[in-house]
Design a protein around this motif. Structure first.
Motif, mmCIF file in Angstrom:
data_model
loop_
_atom_site.group_PDB
_atom_site.id
_atom_site.type_symbol
_atom_site.label_atom_id
_atom_site.label_comp_id
_atom_site.label_asym_id
_atom_site.label_seq_id
_atom_site.Cartn_x
_atom_site.Cartn_y
_atom_site.Cartn_z
ATOM 1 N N LEU A 126 0.630 -1.211 -0.006
ATOM 2 C CA LEU A 126 0.100 0.094 -0.120
ATOM 3 C C LEU A 126 0.881 1.344 -0.075
ATOM 4 C CD1 LEU A 126 -2.952 1.196 -0.056
ATOM 5 C CD2 LEU A 126 -2.617 1.072 2.712
ATOM 6 N N LEU A 127 2.043 1.269 0.666
ATOM 7 C CA LEU A 127 2.841 2.572 0.751
ATOM 8 C C LEU A 127 3.385 2.877 -0.792
ATOM 9 C CD1 LEU A 127 5.407 1.564 3.442
ATOM 10 C CD2 LEU A 127 3.075 2.991 3.722
ATOM 11 N N PHE A 128 3.547 1.868 -1.661
ATOM 12 C CA PHE A 128 4.050 2.151 -3.119
ATOM 13 C C PHE A 128 2.560 2.758 -3.663
ATOM 14 C CE2 PHE A 128 3.764 0.879 -7.448
ATOM 15 C CZ PHE A 128 4.995 1.374 -7.963
ATOM 16 N N ILE A 129 1.399 2.149 -3.497
ATOM 17 C CA ILE A 129 0.226 2.861 -4.059
ATOM 18 C C ILE A 129 -0.049 4.223 -3.606
ATOM 19 C CG2 ILE A 129 -2.298 2.717 -4.296
ATOM 20 C CD1 ILE A 129 -1.833 -0.416 -4.336
ATOM 21 N N LEU A 130 0.027 4.449 -2.383
ATOM 22 C CA LEU A 130 -0.034 5.726 -1.801
ATOM 23 C C LEU A 130 0.801 6.879 -2.237
ATOM 24 C CD1 LEU A 130 -0.523 4.880 2.030
ATOM 25 C CD2 LEU A 130 -2.334 5.597 0.571
ATOM 26 N N GLU A 131 1.944 6.298 -2.581
ATOM 27 C CA GLU A 131 2.947 7.468 -2.874
ATOM 28 C C GLU A 131 3.122 7.730 -4.561
ATOM 29 O OE1 GLU A 131 5.574 10.267 -2.197
ATOM 30 O OE2 GLU A 131 5.169 8.818 -0.540
ATOM 31 N N TYR A 132 2.809 6.512 -5.339
ATOM 32 C CA TYR A 132 2.911 6.837 -6.589
ATOM 33 C C TYR A 132 1.563 6.839 -7.636
ATOM 34 C CZ TYR A 132 7.709 6.454 -5.421
ATOM 35 O OH TYR A 132 8.982 6.435 -4.846
ATOM 36 N N THR A 133 0.321 6.903 -7.017
ATOM 37 C CA THR A 133 -0.867 7.082 -7.434
ATOM 38 C C THR A 133 -1.380 8.369 -7.552
ATOM 39 O OG1 THR A 133 -2.126 6.037 -5.826
ATOM 40 C CG2 THR A 133 -1.126 4.523 -7.658
ATOM 41 N N ARG A 134 -2.145 8.926 -8.042
ATOM 42 C CA ARG A 134 -3.105 9.998 -8.140
ATOM 43 C C ARG A 134 -4.400 9.824 -7.205
ATOM 44 N NH1 ARG A 134 -1.916 12.640 -13.848
ATOM 45 N NH2 ARG A 134 0.079 13.183 -13.484
ATOM 46 N N LYS A 135 -4.839 8.742 -7.004
ATOM 47 C CA LYS A 135 -5.842 8.324 -6.293
ATOM 48 C C LYS A 135 -5.879 8.861 -4.542
ATOM 49 C CE LYS A 135 -9.310 5.160 -5.574
ATOM 50 N NZ LYS A 135 -10.720 5.349 -6.216
ATOM 51 N N PHE A 136 -4.706 8.966 -4.166
ATOM 52 C CA PHE A 136 -4.528 9.286 -2.756
ATOM 53 C C PHE A 136 -3.776 10.731 -2.703
ATOM 54 C CE2 PHE A 136 -4.736 4.713 -2.856
ATOM 55 C CZ PHE A 136 -5.695 4.459 -2.033
ATOM 56 N N SER A 137 -4.106 11.533 -1.726
ATOM 57 C CA SER A 137 -3.476 12.635 -1.565
ATOM 58 C C SER A 137 -3.133 12.834 -0.004
ATOM 59 C CB SER A 137 -4.153 13.928 -2.009
ATOM 60 O OG SER A 137 -5.591 14.014 -1.621
ATOM 61 N N LYS A 138 -1.969 13.070 0.378
ATOM 62 C CA LYS A 138 -1.246 13.106 1.893
ATOM 63 C C LYS A 138 -2.038 14.549 2.189
ATOM 64 C CE LYS A 138 2.711 11.857 2.818
ATOM 65 N NZ LYS A 138 4.328 11.827 2.913
ATOM 66 N N ILE A 139 -2.734 14.480 3.290
ATOM 67 C CA ILE A 139 -3.302 15.667 3.954
ATOM 68 C C ILE A 139 -2.698 16.021 5.356
ATOM 69 C CG2 ILE A 139 -5.544 15.462 2.442
ATOM 70 C CD1 ILE A 139 -6.702 14.127 5.167
ATOM 71 N N TYR A 140 -2.082 15.068 5.930
ATOM 72 C CA TYR A 140 -1.355 15.159 6.917
ATOM 73 C C TYR A 140 0.009 14.465 7.221
ATOM 74 C CZ TYR A 140 -0.804 15.400 12.176
ATOM 75 O OH TYR A 140 -0.486 15.602 13.341
ATOM 76 N N ASP A 141 1.146 15.075 7.633
ATOM 77 C CA ASP A 141 2.343 14.275 7.652
ATOM 78 C C ASP A 141 3.191 15.073 8.784
ATOM 79 O OD1 ASP A 141 4.716 12.905 7.482
ATOM 80 O OD2 ASP A 141 5.103 13.439 5.605
ATOM 81 N N THR A 142 3.032 14.431 10.102
ATOM 82 C CA THR A 142 3.635 15.190 11.168
ATOM 83 C C THR A 142 3.935 14.091 12.291
ATOM 84 O OG1 THR A 142 2.253 17.249 10.756
ATOM 85 C CG2 THR A 142 3.350 17.017 13.080
ATOM 86 N N GLY A 143 5.150 14.328 12.698
ATOM 87 C CA GLY A 143 5.391 13.172 13.703
ATOM 88 C C GLY A 143 5.647 11.737 13.492
ATOM 89 N N GLY A 144 5.823 11.649 12.289
ATOM 90 C CA GLY A 144 5.837 10.096 11.668
ATOM 91 C C GLY A 144 4.430 9.417 11.540
ATOM 92 N N ILE A 145 3.504 10.227 11.478
ATOM 93 C CA ILE A 145 2.089 9.918 11.248
ATOM 94 C C ILE A 145 1.748 10.527 9.570
ATOM 95 C CG2 ILE A 145 -0.413 9.853 12.105
ATOM 96 C CD1 ILE A 145 0.810 9.932 14.919
ATOM 97 N N GLU A 146 1.108 9.721 8.938
ATOM 98 C CA GLU A 146 0.769 10.214 7.865
ATOM 99 C C GLU A 146 -0.903 9.802 7.766
ATOM 100 O OE1 GLU A 146 3.116 8.215 4.662
ATOM 101 O OE2 GLU A 146 4.893 9.058 5.402
ATOM 102 N N ILE A 147 -1.480 10.897 7.268
ATOM 103 C CA ILE A 147 -3.051 10.479 6.644
ATOM 104 C C ILE A 147 -3.157 10.942 5.387
ATOM 105 C CG2 ILE A 147 -5.549 11.056 7.209
ATOM 106 C CD1 ILE A 147 -4.427 11.737 10.197
ATOM 107 N N TRP A 148 -3.871 9.772 4.652
ATOM 108 C CA TRP A 148 -3.876 10.000 3.098
ATOM 109 C C TRP A 148 -5.513 10.219 3.044
ATOM 110 C CZ3 TRP A 148 0.350 9.879 -0.500
ATOM 111 C CH2 TRP A 148 1.457 9.722 0.084
ATOM 112 N N GLU A 149 -5.928 11.023 2.132
ATOM 113 C CA GLU A 149 -7.467 10.909 1.608
ATOM 114 C C GLU A 149 -7.598 10.482 0.259
ATOM 115 O OE1 GLU A 149 -10.904 14.032 1.855
ATOM 116 O OE2 GLU A 149 -8.982 14.824 1.170
ATOM 117 N N VAL A 150 -8.441 9.601 0.098
ATOM 118 C CA VAL A 150 -8.990 8.952 -1.042
ATOM 119 C C VAL A 150 -9.629 9.860 -2.108
ATOM 120 C CG1 VAL A 150 -10.142 6.941 -2.194
ATOM 121 C CG2 VAL A 150 -9.076 6.599 0.078
ATOM 122 N N SER A 151 -9.039 10.167 -3.287
ATOM 123 C CA SER A 151 -9.533 10.987 -3.956
ATOM 124 C C SER A 151 -11.069 10.294 -4.699
ATOM 125 C CB SER A 151 -8.704 11.334 -5.192
ATOM 126 O OG SER A 151 -7.589 11.937 -4.758
#
Length: 151
Positions: A126-151
């Motif tokens: 899933l890390l690959f898909i999150l990073e390299y597709t346009r389906k997901f956008s990172k909306i939070y990245d602080t303190g080692g926690i990432e929250i991604w939103e599904v487009s």
């Protein structure tokens, strides 16, 4: 002998208290996690995909989760475990799209502990898909926690 016994009891009580304080300061949720929970609580309502152990935090944010530690009360818990494994391990967007729709997943919560537990590298599953597709956008990245939103 009485003084030695009393000294041993006092030392054990002090040592026990110090070790408990240390354990409490290292326990989760830490401040970074609380900040992420607060951020998630401010988002529109949606289902969040994350590890089972994060379910209580997600529920605390007022969001639904795919699976949490209270899975005994879910009639299709085994199917949800299987689907979560597919979601975490798949490297193909077409493979996970039906599951994103099935559970109406809107957000994905990933933290450093999850990365260590579930994947061997930053480009796995899933890390690959999150990073390299346009389906997901990172909306939070602080303190080692990432929250991604599904487009």
């Amino acid at each position: 002998f009485k003084m030695l016994t009393l000294l041993a009891i006092i030392c054990s009580i002090v040592f026990s208290g110090i070790s408990q304080m240390h354990a409490l300061t290292q326990a989760l949720p830490d401040q970074e996690t609380l900040d992420a929970i607060h951020f998630l609580s401010e988002q529109e309502e949606g289902t969040v995909l994350s590890a089972v152990s994060r379910g209580a935090w997600i529920a605390d944010a007022g969001q639904k989760n795919v699976l949490d530690e209270e899975y005994l009360f879910i009639p299709d818990a085994q199917q949800r475990f299987t689907d979560a494994e597919i979601l975490f391990s798949a490297r193909n967007l077409e493979e996970i799209n039906p599951l994103l729709t099935k559970y109406d997943i809107r957000y994905v919560w990933i933290d450093e502990d999850m990365k260590k537990e579930l994947w061997n590298s930053e480009t796995e599953g899933l890390l690959f898909i999150l990073e390299y597709t346009r389906k997901f956008s990172k909306i939070y990245d602080t303190g080692g926690i990432e929250i991604w939103e599904v487009s």
